[in-house]
Design an enzyme around this catalytic site. Structure first.
Site, mmCIF file in Angstrom:
data_model
loop_
_atom_site.group_PDB
_atom_site.id
_atom_site.type_symbol
_atom_site.label_atom_id
_atom_site.label_comp_id
_atom_site.label_asym_id
_atom_site.label_seq_id
_atom_site.Cartn_x
_atom_site.Cartn_y
_atom_site.Cartn_z
ATOM 1 N N GLY A 239 -2.186 1.205 12.250
ATOM 2 C CA GLY A 239 -1.425 2.368 12.676
ATOM 3 C C GLY A 239 -1.003 2.431 14.127
ATOM 4 O O GLY A 239 -0.198 3.302 14.493
ATOM 5 N N GLU A 275 -6.837 -3.023 10.600
ATOM 6 C CA GLU A 275 -5.748 -3.491 9.735
ATOM 7 C C GLU A 275 -4.391 -3.278 10.394
ATOM 8 O O GLU A 275 -3.539 -2.559 9.872
ATOM 9 C CB GLU A 275 -5.771 -2.706 8.410
ATOM 10 N N GLY A 277 -0.598 -3.808 11.295
ATOM 11 C CA GLY A 277 0.560 -4.484 10.724
ATOM 12 C C GLY A 277 1.717 -4.440 11.701
ATOM 13 O O GLY A 277 2.152 -5.449 12.247
ATOM 14 N N ARG A 278 2.175 -3.217 11.979
ATOM 15 C CA ARG A 278 3.359 -3.048 12.812
ATOM 16 C C ARG A 278 3.187 -3.679 14.191
ATOM 17 O O ARG A 278 4.092 -4.329 14.709
ATOM 18 C CB ARG A 278 3.659 -1.552 12.972
ATOM 19 N N TYR A 318 13.600 6.547 8.015
ATOM 20 C CA TYR A 318 12.703 7.227 8.967
ATOM 21 C C TYR A 318 13.444 7.742 10.200
ATOM 22 O O TYR A 318 12.799 8.059 11.203
ATOM 23 C CB TYR A 318 11.618 6.261 9.462
ATOM 24 N N CYS A 346 28.255 1.606 0.594
ATOM 25 C CA CYS A 346 29.017 2.802 0.240
ATOM 26 C C CYS A 346 28.170 4.070 0.302
ATOM 27 O O CYS A 346 28.009 4.771 -0.704
ATOM 28 C CB CYS A 346 29.593 2.622 -1.155
ATOM 29 N N GLU A 347 27.576 4.335 1.438
ATOM 30 C CA GLU A 347 26.808 5.578 1.652
ATOM 31 C C GLU A 347 26.896 5.917 3.133
ATOM 32 O O GLU A 347 26.771 5.022 3.964
ATOM 33 C CB GLU A 347 25.317 5.371 1.345
ATOM 34 N N TYR A 375 8.215 -3.954 8.544
ATOM 35 C CA TYR A 375 8.888 -3.021 7.652
ATOM 36 C C TYR A 375 10.404 -3.240 7.687
ATOM 37 O O TYR A 375 11.184 -2.313 7.576
ATOM 38 C CB TYR A 375 8.488 -1.568 7.974
HETATM 39 C C1 LIG Z 1 0.236 0.492 6.153
HETATM 40 C C2 LIG Z 1 -1.207 0.297 6.276
HETATM 41 C C3 LIG Z 1 -1.732 -0.405 7.368
HETATM 42 C C4 LIG Z 1 -0.888 -0.928 8.489
HETATM 43 O O1 LIG Z 1 -0.306 0.069 9.248
HETATM 44 P P1 LIG Z 1 0.490 -0.318 10.590
HETATM 45 O O2 LIG Z 1 1.034 0.958 11.062
HETATM 46 O O3 LIG Z 1 1.548 -1.278 10.193
HETATM 47 O O4 LIG Z 1 -0.484 -0.907 11.539
HETATM 48 C C5 LIG Z 1 -3.095 -0.604 7.402
HETATM 49 N N1 LIG Z 1 -3.912 -0.148 6.423
HETATM 50 C C6 LIG Z 1 -3.443 0.521 5.360
HETATM 51 C C7 LIG Z 1 -4.380 0.997 4.321
HETATM 52 C C8 LIG Z 1 -2.079 0.772 5.248
HETATM 53 O O5 LIG Z 1 -1.616 1.451 4.201
#
Ligand SMILES: *Cc1c(COP(=O)(O)O)cnc(C)c1O
Length: 421
Positions: A239, A275, A277-278, A318, A346-347, A375
């Site tokens: 997150g 965890e 990701g972004r 978003y 077309c939107e 994403y």
């Molecule tokens: C989406 C998600 C993440 C990653 O979130 P980021 O904002 O990309 O770091 C980690 N854990 C869970 C359970 C998620 O659903």
């Protein structure tokens, strides 16, 4: 920081001029930097170095198998949310002991798949899911390490579509119910509680919501231990946000985040999992796109690009901002002018930016959407029958296509016409 910089008047990905990639692969295309991906993963790894830990990259942010192999080979674990993501992580050579399985609605088929293939832990999101996993594990005669994802009822102060830690969200079980649920797990065959899981949302630009959530998790750890449960792992989710533009305030760094984790839960002696990701993938990718036409409208000019909302849906979905920069660096003193930057779909929602100040551009010019690694490609579709666009990975002065652009024939071949038609 990333590795997409101007050099000698043009934009590079590491040591490769993006012009060269556009010429060979065509546009639109996603381009990723290995150095940026590894750097971001290592920042997290180092930020947690004072505690036993595993950084489990959130596969859903950018799930190309080559990317997973790059990170997996560097030591990353993986956080997967579907059987498909699990299959990708395994195809990339990541061992089951480094894969955690998250997600709100895991099916029994998916449970069987990960129990047979090996899994570090399953993060449970509800009691019905807990019962299903117990049955599947008992059938297979195995005991699976689990955590319960608790919903701490914390406002992550991010976009509503990616906030997951408030009581009205569909995620996890209310933290107030956690003690009862752990007591149930202790009675169920096939399950072994090892820790607690929490994930409150994505693109968080301040640490306070994390701090609130992690303090609640620390309290719960002590309560569960007092109840006699073994809590030896804390999965603190992902997150942490990224800067989508240079002018805005800068979100906290992984080092600040690591220090916060140590301060809030370090004393518990647990192994820490995160965890992200972004923050790993976001600024490690750009979307290359060509201007098809410049069209003069009433009181505005449109840049019509060859990429569209099906390739990058974040602005439509978003209201996200992406910096958009020309491959050729504008000469010092170039006057910018406002453009509405749109795709051919077309939107009206197929709009990337409105009245965006840009240097003057013409048909055939190429631009790069920054911060498009996370994403981006993973959320693309073939809407308007636009084939998925290629993905390219750069490493130093070399690059390779890691997902081909399908031909129209390949795209159509997935459909079939029944005999009786
Ligand atoms: C989406 C998600 C993440 C990653 O979130 P980021 O904002 O990309 O770091 C980690 N854990 C869970 C359970 C998620 O659903």
């Amino acid at each position: 920081m990333d590795h997409f910089l101007y050099r000698d008047g043009e934009l590079f990905a590491e040591d490769v001029p993006l012009r060269e990639i556009a010429a060979q692969v065509g546009t639109p295309a996603y381009v990723y930097s290995s150095a940026t991906l590894l750097r971001h993963y290592r920042l997290f790894d180092e930020a947690l170095s004072s505690m036993p830990h595993l950084v489990c990259y959130a596969v859903k942010a950018l799930s190309n198998v080559a990317i997973l192999k790059l990170l997996g080979d560097a030591g990353a674990g993986m956080d997967v949310v579907s059987g498909g993501e699990y299959a990708r992580a395994k195809a990339a050579g990541v061992p089951g002991e480094r894969i955690v399985f998250s997600g709100v609605g895991k099916t029994r088929e998916e449970m069987r798949m990960v129990l047979e293939g090996g899994i570090r832990q399953v993060n449970l999101e509800s009691e019905p899911e807990m019962l299903a996993l117990s049955e599947v594990a008992a059938e297979l005669g195995v005991e699976v390490p689990v955590t319960v994802r608790v919903n701490p009822d914390v406002d992550a102060r991010t976009h509503a579509k990616i906030a997951t830690g408030k009581s009205e969200n569909k995620f996890g079980i209310p933290i107030a119910r956690a003690r009862e649920v752990y007591a149930e797990i202790a009675q169920l065959p096939g399950l072994k509680a090892v820790g607690i899981d929490v994930h409150i949302g994505s693109q968080l630009v301040e640490l306070a919501p994390f701090e609130q959530a992690y303090r609640k998790v620390a309290e719960l750890t002590e309560a569960l231990r007092a109840d006699g449960h073994t809590i030896e792992r804390l999965d603190l989710g992902g997150g942490l946000g990224i800067p989508y533009t240079r002018s805005n305030e800068v979100p906290p760094l992984p080092t600040d985040y690591g220090a916060l984790i140590e301060r809030t839960v370090g004393h518990l002696g647990c192994e820490i999992e995160i965890e992200p990701g972004r923050l790993v993938a976001g600024n490690a990718g750009i979307l290359l796109s060509s201007v098809i036409y410049v069209k003069s409208g009433e009181g505005r000019d449109f840049l019509i690009l060859d990429s569209a909302m099906n390739d990058l849906i974040r602005p439509a979905m978003y209201d996200a901002w992406h910096d958009i920069v020309p491959l050729i660096e504008p000469a010092a003193g170039t006057q910018s002018q406002p453009y509405d930057i749109v795709g051919p779909i077309c939107e009206s929602g197929d709009t990337f930016a409105r009245a965006r100040p840009m240097p003057p551009l013409s048909a055939g010019d190429i631009v790069a959407f920054r911060s498009a690694g996370a994403y981006g490609a993973v959320m693309s579709s073939e809407y308007n029958s636009r084939p998925l666009i290629p993905e390219v990975l750069v490493n130093g002065d070399q690059f390779a296509v890691i997902r081909q652009r399908p031909t129209y024939e390949e795209m159509i071949a997935r459909d079939s016409i029944p005999e009786w038609l």
